[in-house]
Design a protein around this motif. Structure first.
Motif, PDB file in Angstrom:
ATOM      1  N   VAL A 179       0.906  -1.253  -0.010  1.00  0.00           N
ATOM      2  CA  VAL A 179      -0.023   0.338  -0.032  1.00  0.00           C
ATOM      3  C   VAL A 179       0.920   1.157  -0.117  1.00  0.00           C
ATOM      4  CG1 VAL A 179      -1.734   1.212   1.170  1.00  0.00           C
ATOM      5  CG2 VAL A 179      -1.851  -1.109   1.108  1.00  0.00           C
ATOM      6  N   ARG A 180       1.945   1.293   0.736  1.00  0.00           N
ATOM      7  CA  ARG A 180       2.598   2.421   0.931  1.00  0.00           C
ATOM      8  C   ARG A 180       3.397   2.877  -0.290  1.00  0.00           C
ATOM      9  NH1 ARG A 180       4.862   2.933   6.747  1.00  0.00           N
ATOM     10  NH2 ARG A 180       5.543   0.529   6.632  1.00  0.00           N
ATOM     11  N   SER A 181       3.772   1.433  -0.982  1.00  0.00           N
ATOM     12  CA  SER A 181       4.494   1.548  -2.330  1.00  0.00           C
ATOM     13  C   SER A 181       3.724   2.523  -3.341  1.00  0.00           C
ATOM     14  CB  SER A 181       5.115   0.374  -2.985  1.00  0.00           C
ATOM     15  OG  SER A 181       5.771  -0.249  -2.105  1.00  0.00           O
ATOM     16  N   ILE A 182       2.437   1.961  -3.476  1.00  0.00           N
ATOM     17  CA  ILE A 182       1.410   2.498  -4.408  1.00  0.00           C
ATOM     18  C   ILE A 182       1.174   4.013  -3.975  1.00  0.00           C
ATOM     19  CG2 ILE A 182      -1.029   2.281  -5.193  1.00  0.00           C
ATOM     20  CD1 ILE A 182      -0.597  -0.681  -5.031  1.00  0.00           C
ATOM     21  N   GLY A 187       0.897   9.600  -4.834  1.00  0.00           N
ATOM     22  CA  GLY A 187       0.547  11.029  -4.086  1.00  0.00           C
ATOM     23  C   GLY A 187      -0.993  11.486  -3.957  1.00  0.00           C
ATOM     24  N   ASP A 188      -1.055  12.531  -4.219  1.00  0.00           N
ATOM     25  CA  ASP A 188      -2.377  13.468  -3.925  1.00  0.00           C
ATOM     26  C   ASP A 188      -3.260  13.179  -5.313  1.00  0.00           C
ATOM     27  OD1 ASP A 188      -1.627  13.686  -1.496  1.00  0.00           O
ATOM     28  OD2 ASP A 188      -1.015  15.797  -1.845  1.00  0.00           O
ATOM     29  N   ALA A 215       0.446   6.342   6.316  1.00  0.00           N
ATOM     30  CA  ALA A 215       0.806   6.151   5.071  1.00  0.00           C
ATOM     31  C   ALA A 215      -0.226   7.067   4.247  1.00  0.00           C
ATOM     32  CB  ALA A 215       0.777   4.870   4.599  1.00  0.00           C
ATOM     33  N   GLY A 216      -1.682   7.431   4.819  1.00  0.00           N
ATOM     34  CA  GLY A 216      -2.306   8.473   3.964  1.00  0.00           C
ATOM     35  C   GLY A 216      -3.655   7.591   3.583  1.00  0.00           C
ATOM     36  N   VAL A 217      -3.882   6.497   3.926  1.00  0.00           N
ATOM     37  CA  VAL A 217      -4.962   5.585   3.559  1.00  0.00           C
ATOM     38  C   VAL A 217      -6.369   6.529   4.142  1.00  0.00           C
ATOM     39  CG1 VAL A 217      -6.102   3.562   3.903  1.00  0.00           C
ATOM     40  CG2 VAL A 217      -3.728   3.450   3.103  1.00  0.00           C
ATOM     41  N   SER A 218      -7.233   6.382   3.342  1.00  0.00           N
ATOM     42  CA  SER A 218      -8.490   7.142   3.819  1.00  0.00           C
ATOM     43  C   SER A 218      -9.561   6.271   4.347  1.00  0.00           C
ATOM     44  CB  SER A 218      -8.937   8.070   2.583  1.00  0.00           C
ATOM     45  OG  SER A 218      -9.349   7.401   1.635  1.00  0.00           O
ATOM     46  N   MET A 219      -9.556   5.003   4.453  1.00  0.00           N
ATOM     47  CA  MET A 219     -10.477   4.215   4.989  1.00  0.00           C
ATOM     48  C   MET A 219     -10.259   2.757   5.157  1.00  0.00           C
ATOM     49  SD  MET A 219     -13.043   1.846   3.720  1.00  0.00           S
ATOM     50  CE  MET A 219     -13.720   2.129   2.294  1.00  0.00           C
TER      51      MET A 219
END
Ligand code: MUC
Ligand code: MG
Length: 377
Positions: A179-182, A187-188, A215-219
């Protein structure tokens, strides 16, 4: 106007690539298609999808067909399709559970009732609020490089900018890295969510959700087993990232318990899980009253089932997480003459009579396992 017959077909449709979930990798998706006719020869059509036989949920395609043919069809023959809620109330008194089977039946009757009035089915649910809906795509090829390529292609084509990653299969820690790599590459430009499909225990969830949040996952969808309401409640209280109940959010009673114990602060809607469109609108009422965020879910239906979901979701005012009704795009072929349109990161809600789709009977015949079970008045 009276229901004359109801037929159920099991179809196996090949997908464009393997679709890897925690419990099963889909290469051929099995759908159950229902056809109701009335005494004037009109037809209504419906579809639900299942995933991986009995591995995703209790409703297998074979059980759906057997239970409709044996227990539900005899109850609906001779009834007036305009009274679909009354019909399904009577069915519920004699048939427990069987939500997928009930959805096949209710949806076909709704398609018929709406077509007879020459109106889209959403008119029977208070009318359309949205003409199009935001649509996520699931990256589930099982390979990080391929997933990145696929996401970039979708962004370029303006087809999707929300991606759900299936991370229930294999080593949870490697999956977090995936997930982090993707996220690092996209990015945004895109919003990322994950679906664990019940694969983690609470300790694993505590570690991995913290890393996903960073890592910025939103759900995060259904990290724990469907039965673990208490665990889901603790995760929801602990993390800022929204925790979504999917497999746990089935009957209206289950959704009420999720709301009451905050066993998730959002839920994935899927008419097949709740027992049909009428029940789904009741689930929406519970969610709206208790502040649960809504997501227009899919079991990966083809064009027919997706049109039904799109029409119903278009009558819901606030779909906080958008939808994921991308099913038709994952199939090599579909069972309708017309296609659903996807443009500018949204799905266009079909607005023809019934669910707005014309069934292709040759395709149904081609992909159906067998033709049997017709019961007439
Ligand atoms: C699920 O669990 O959400 C929906 C999208 C997808 O890729 O899998 C399904 C089932
Ligand atoms: Mg899910």
């Amino acid at each position: 106007m009276k229901i004359r017959s109801f037929e159920v077909y099991i179809l196996d449709l090949p997908t464009i690539r393997p679709h890897q979930l925690a419990m099963h990798t889909i290469t051929v998706q099995t759908i159950v298609v229902g056809c109701v006719t009335d005494d004037e020869g009109r037809e209504g059509w419906s579809e639900v999808a299942t995933i991986g036989g009995a591995s995703y949920g209790e409703s297998t395609p074979e059980a759906i067909k057997a239970n409709i043919d044996t227990y539900i069809t005899p109850l609906i023959i001779g009834q007036d399709p305009n009274h679909f809620d009354r019909i399904m109330n009577d069915v519920a008194k004699l048939v427990r559970g069987n939500y997928f089977a009930k959805t096949v039946v209710e949806n076909a009757i709704i398609d018929l009732a709406a077509k007879a009035k020459n109106i889209p089915a959403f008119e029977l649910f208070g009318g359309q609020i949205h003409k199009s809906l935001p649509i996520a795509w699931t990256l589930a090829s099982g390979n990080t490089e391929k997933d990145i390529e696929e996401a970039q292609e979708m962004l370029e084509k303006k087809r999707h900018n929300i991606f759900k990653l299936k991370i229930g299969k294999g080593d949870p820690f490697k999956n977090v890295e995936h997930v982090r790599s993707i996220k690092e590459v996209l990015g945004d430009a895109a919003r990322l969510t994950v679906d664990v499909n019940q694969a983690w225990d609470e300790d694993t969830s505590n570690y991995c959700i913290a890393a996903l949040e960073a890592a910025g996952v939103s759900m995060v969808e259904q990290p724990l087993a469907a039965w673990d309401f208490e665990g889901m409640s603790r995760l929801t209280a602990k993390f800022n990232v929204p925790i979504m109940a999917d497999e746990a959010a089935t009957s209206i009673q289950d959704v009420f318990r999720i709301a009451k114990y905050r066993a998730g602060n959002s839920i994935a809607l899927k008419p097949c899980k709740h027992g049909g469109m009428t029940q789904t609108k009741k689930v929406v009422g519970i969610a709206e009253a208790s502040g649960l965020g809504l997501y227009g879910g899919t079991m990966i239906e083809s064009s027919l089932g997706t049109a039904a979901c799109a029409q119903l979701y278009s009558t819901i005012s606030d779909m906080k997480f958008g939808t994921e009704i991308f099913g038709p795009l994952l199939f090599k072929d579909n069972v309708t003459v017309n296609d659903i349109k996807f443009e500018n990161f949204e799905v266009i809600v079909p607005d023809g009579p019934g669910f707005g789709m014309e069934i292709d009977k040759e395709k149904v015949k081609h992909y159906a396992r067998e033709f049997s079970g017709k019961q007439e008045m």
